[in-house]
Scaffold this motif. Structure first.
Motif, PDB file in Angstrom:
ATOM      1  N   LEU A   6       0.873  -1.172   0.000  1.00  0.00           N
ATOM      2  CA  LEU A   6       0.000   0.000   0.000  1.00  0.00           C
ATOM      3  C   LEU A   6       0.912   1.223   0.000  1.00  0.00           C
ATOM      4  O   LEU A   6       1.713   1.397   0.923  1.00  0.00           O
ATOM      5  CB  LEU A   6      -0.894  -0.022   1.240  1.00  0.00           C
ATOM      6  CG  LEU A   6      -1.846   1.148   1.469  1.00  0.00           C
ATOM      7  CD1 LEU A   6      -2.866   1.217   0.340  1.00  0.00           C
ATOM      8  CD2 LEU A   6      -2.550   1.000   2.816  1.00  0.00           C
ATOM      9  N   PRO A   8       0.576   5.077  -0.263  1.00  0.00           N
ATOM     10  CA  PRO A   8      -0.131   6.364  -0.350  1.00  0.00           C
ATOM     11  C   PRO A   8       0.827   7.548  -0.364  1.00  0.00           C
ATOM     12  O   PRO A   8       1.937   7.465   0.157  1.00  0.00           O
ATOM     13  CB  PRO A   8      -0.962   6.370   0.943  1.00  0.00           C
ATOM     14  CG  PRO A   8      -0.096   5.613   1.919  1.00  0.00           C
ATOM     15  CD  PRO A   8       0.615   4.554   1.107  1.00  0.00           C
ATOM     16  N   ASP A   9       0.411   8.631  -0.990  1.00  0.00           N
ATOM     17  CA  ASP A   9       1.111   9.905  -0.841  1.00  0.00           C
ATOM     18  C   ASP A   9       0.709  10.496   0.507  1.00  0.00           C
ATOM     19  O   ASP A   9      -0.467  10.460   0.877  1.00  0.00           O
ATOM     20  CB  ASP A   9       0.708  10.891  -1.939  1.00  0.00           C
ATOM     21  CG  ASP A   9       1.443  10.647  -3.250  1.00  0.00           C
ATOM     22  OD1 ASP A   9       2.503  10.010  -3.219  1.00  0.00           O
ATOM     23  OD2 ASP A   9       0.953  11.093  -4.306  1.00  0.00           O
ATOM     24  N   ILE A  11      -0.554  13.241   2.913  1.00  0.00           N
ATOM     25  CA  ILE A  11      -1.402  14.398   2.661  1.00  0.00           C
ATOM     26  C   ILE A  11      -0.526  15.649   2.619  1.00  0.00           C
ATOM     27  O   ILE A  11       0.322  15.875   3.482  1.00  0.00           O
ATOM     28  CB  ILE A  11      -2.511  14.520   3.729  1.00  0.00           C
ATOM     29  CG1 ILE A  11      -3.467  15.644   3.363  1.00  0.00           C
ATOM     30  CG2 ILE A  11      -1.930  14.715   5.129  1.00  0.00           C
ATOM     31  CD1 ILE A  11      -4.722  15.672   4.218  1.00  0.00           C
ATOM     32  N   SER A  16      -1.507  14.081  -3.631  1.00  0.00           N
ATOM     33  CA  SER A  16      -2.564  14.109  -2.627  1.00  0.00           C
ATOM     34  C   SER A  16      -3.144  15.520  -2.518  1.00  0.00           C
ATOM     35  O   SER A  16      -2.584  16.487  -3.029  1.00  0.00           O
ATOM     36  CB  SER A  16      -2.019  13.685  -1.260  1.00  0.00           C
ATOM     37  OG  SER A  16      -1.187  14.702  -0.723  1.00  0.00           O
ATOM     38  N   TRP A  28       0.561  13.649   9.877  1.00  0.00           N
ATOM     39  CA  TRP A  28       0.966  12.640   8.901  1.00  0.00           C
ATOM     40  C   TRP A  28       0.948  11.231   9.501  1.00  0.00           C
ATOM     41  O   TRP A  28       0.557  10.270   8.848  1.00  0.00           O
ATOM     42  CB  TRP A  28       2.348  12.993   8.350  1.00  0.00           C
ATOM     43  CG  TRP A  28       2.331  14.215   7.487  1.00  0.00           C
ATOM     44  CD1 TRP A  28       1.411  14.520   6.520  1.00  0.00           C
ATOM     45  CD2 TRP A  28       3.254  15.308   7.526  1.00  0.00           C
ATOM     46  NE1 TRP A  28       1.720  15.740   5.943  1.00  0.00           N
ATOM     47  CE2 TRP A  28       2.837  16.246   6.534  1.00  0.00           C
ATOM     48  CE3 TRP A  28       4.393  15.593   8.276  1.00  0.00           C
ATOM     49  CZ2 TRP A  28       3.514  17.436   6.298  1.00  0.00           C
ATOM     50  CZ3 TRP A  28       5.071  16.775   8.039  1.00  0.00           C
ATOM     51  CH2 TRP A  28       4.633  17.689   7.058  1.00  0.00           C
ATOM     52  N   TYR A  31      -2.633  10.113   9.707  1.00  0.00           N
ATOM     53  CA  TYR A  31      -3.146   9.848   8.362  1.00  0.00           C
ATOM     54  C   TYR A  31      -2.719   8.464   7.881  1.00  0.00           C
ATOM     55  O   TYR A  31      -3.535   7.673   7.374  1.00  0.00           O
ATOM     56  CB  TYR A  31      -2.644  10.938   7.419  1.00  0.00           C
ATOM     57  CG  TYR A  31      -2.813  10.655   5.944  1.00  0.00           C
ATOM     58  CD1 TYR A  31      -4.059  10.716   5.336  1.00  0.00           C
ATOM     59  CD2 TYR A  31      -1.708  10.329   5.156  1.00  0.00           C
ATOM     60  CE1 TYR A  31      -4.204  10.464   3.976  1.00  0.00           C
ATOM     61  CE2 TYR A  31      -1.842  10.071   3.808  1.00  0.00           C
ATOM     62  CZ  TYR A  31      -3.087  10.134   3.216  1.00  0.00           C
ATOM     63  OH  TYR A  31      -3.224   9.883   1.878  1.00  0.00           O
ATOM     64  N   ILE A  32      -1.432   8.151   8.036  1.00  0.00           N
ATOM     65  CA  ILE A  32      -0.936   6.854   7.574  1.00  0.00           C
ATOM     66  C   ILE A  32      -1.494   5.718   8.427  1.00  0.00           C
ATOM     67  O   ILE A  32      -1.860   4.651   7.911  1.00  0.00           O
ATOM     68  CB  ILE A  32       0.603   6.827   7.592  1.00  0.00           C
ATOM     69  CG1 ILE A  32       1.158   7.788   6.529  1.00  0.00           C
ATOM     70  CG2 ILE A  32       1.128   5.413   7.352  1.00  0.00           C
ATOM     71  CD1 ILE A  32       0.765   7.426   5.104  1.00  0.00           C
ATOM     72  N   CYS A  35      -4.907   5.042   7.259  1.00  0.00           N
ATOM     73  CA  CYS A  35      -4.874   4.396   5.953  1.00  0.00           C
ATOM     74  C   CYS A  35      -4.600   2.892   6.099  1.00  0.00           C
ATOM     75  O   CYS A  35      -5.267   2.066   5.471  1.00  0.00           O
ATOM     76  CB  CYS A  35      -3.806   5.052   5.083  1.00  0.00           C
ATOM     77  SG  CYS A  35      -3.766   4.461   3.386  1.00  0.00           S
ATOM     78  N   VAL A  39      -7.670   0.501   5.121  1.00  0.00           N
ATOM     79  CA  VAL A  39      -7.460  -0.190   3.848  1.00  0.00           C
ATOM     80  C   VAL A  39      -6.741  -1.525   4.044  1.00  0.00           C
ATOM     81  O   VAL A  39      -7.224  -2.573   3.609  1.00  0.00           O
ATOM     82  CB  VAL A  39      -6.676   0.694   2.862  1.00  0.00           C
ATOM     83  CG1 VAL A  39      -6.487  -0.043   1.528  1.00  0.00           C
ATOM     84  CG2 VAL A  39      -7.396   2.014   2.639  1.00  0.00           C
TER      85      VAL A  39
END
Length: 290
Positions: A6, A8-9, A11, A16, A28, A31-32, A35, A39
Motif C-alpha cells: 500500500l 499512499p502519498d 497528505i 494528494s 501525517w 493519516y498513515i 490508511c 485499507v
C-alpha cells in the motif's frame, strides 16, 4: 512473492490533496495509521504489516510503528494517533529517514522525552513567524527552486542520475504548482519539536525504556528495523546517521548503498534485494517468536 504493498502519498505531498490545515508530523502519522487500519487491516484483511518510508516518510513510519504497539489505553496514554494501536506492525524499513538521533553524549536521562514534555505542557511557547511573512518567504522559495528541479534531483541521485527523467521532474513541478502547496511549505516554520529516533525505536539510551520510568505512557517500536541507507546523500551525513541508528539497540540492521537521498528510486533493484533478504530473516524470527 505474495506480498501486497500500500503506497499512499502523504497528505500535502505528491498528488494528494493539500488543504489549508495545520500540517505536522502528528497529522501525517495519524493519516498513515488510519490508511493502514482502514485499507490494509480492514478492506484487504491483512493479519500484520511492515511499514517503511523515505525521508519524512521514514520518520512518519517510525512514529506509526511506535504508537501502533500500544494496544491498551490508560489515563496517561499519549499517542499521535489519538487512539490505541493495532499491535500488528511487525517490521520497519527506513530509507534515509528524517528525524533527530541522539548519541549517548547528548543524552541526559534526567530530562523527559519529547512525548513526555509535550504531554505535560513543558515544551514552552513556540513562536513561528507571522503567517503573511512565512507565506511570502515560502512563495519566494518555491519560485527559486522550480527552475532547478532537475539539477537538484540529479544532485540527490549521484550514482544513477539517469533515474531523474522528465516524468519525475514534471511531477514535482506539477505538485509545487498546486494551490495548496504553499500551506505545506510554510508548515516547516511552525512544526513542534519531533520525537527522537531514540524514543520511537526504544533505544538503549534516550528512550522511556532506558529511563526505566516515565510520567506518561508512550509507545516505542521494539521489533526488527532495516535501515536501507544511501550513504552519498548530500542533505546530511548519511553514513554517520546510519552508524548512529545501528548503535541504538539490537535488532536494527543497516544496509549501506552508494546512493543518494532516495535509494529506493535511484537503485530500486538493490534496495528491493536488501528488503527482501531482511524480510526473509527478520520476519521468520518474528513468526517464530525469537
Amino acid at each position: 512473492s505474495g506480498i501486497e504493498a500500500l503506497v499512499p502519498d502523504l497528505i500535502g505531498f505528491g498528488q494528494s490533496e493539500k488543504p489549508s490545515i495545520s500540517y505536522s508530523q502528528y497529522l501525517w502519522e495519524g493519516y498513515i495509521a488510519d490508511c493502514v487500519k482502514e485499507v490494509g487491516l480492514g478492506i484487504r484483511n491483512w493479519k500484520s504489516f511492515v511499514i517503511g518510508g523515505n525521508s519524512i516518510g521514514g520518520y512518519t513510519a517510525m512514529g506509526v510503528a511506535a504508537d501502533d504497539g500500544r494496544t491498551v489505553s490508560s489515563s496517561n496514554y499519549v499517542s499521535a494517533l489519538g487512539t490505541t494501536g493495532s499491535g500488528k506492525a511487525k517490521g520497519l524499513v527506513l530509507m534515509n529517514s528524517a528525524g533527530r538521533i541522539l548519541s549517548r553524549d547528548e543524552i541526559d536521562e534526567s530530562e523527559g522525552t519529547i512525548a513526555e514534555t509535550t504531554a505535560l505542557g513543558l515544551l514552552g511557547e513556540n513562536s513561528p513567524p507571522p503567517r503573511t511573512l512565512a507565506k511570502v518567504g515560502g512563495n519566494g522559495l518555491l519560485w527559486y527552486l522550480r527552475p532547478q528541479i532537475q539539477s537538484i534531483c540529479k544532485n540527490l541521485y549521484p550514482t544513477n542520475p539517469n533515474a531523474v527523467d522528465d516524468r519525475l521532474c514534471e511531477g514535482i513541478l506539477r505538485d509545487s504548482l498546486d494551490p495548496g502547496a504553499i500551506n505545506v511549505m510554510i508548515s516547516g516554520s511552525k512544526l513542534p519539536p519531533p520525537r527522537t529516533a531514540n524514543e520511537l525505536l526504544g533505544a538503549d539510551f534516550g528512550s522511556p525504556k532506558s529511563k526505566g520510568s516515565s510520567r506518561v505512557n508512550e509507545g516505542s517500536f521494539d521489533g526488527p528495523v532495516l535501515v536501507a541507507q544511501g550513504i552519498l546523500d548530500p542533505l546530511n551525513d548519511a553514513r554517520e546517521r546510519a552508524n548512529m541508528l545501528e548503535k541504538l539497540r539490537p535488532g536494527i540492521t543497516v544496509s549501506r548503498m552508494d546512493a543518494g537521498h532516495c535509494p529506493h528510486d535511484e537503485l530500486p533493484a538493490t534496495t528491493a534485494q536488501f528488503i527482501s533478504k531482511w524480510m526473509e530473516t527478520s520476519m521468520t524470527c518474528v513468526e517464530d517468536g525469537q
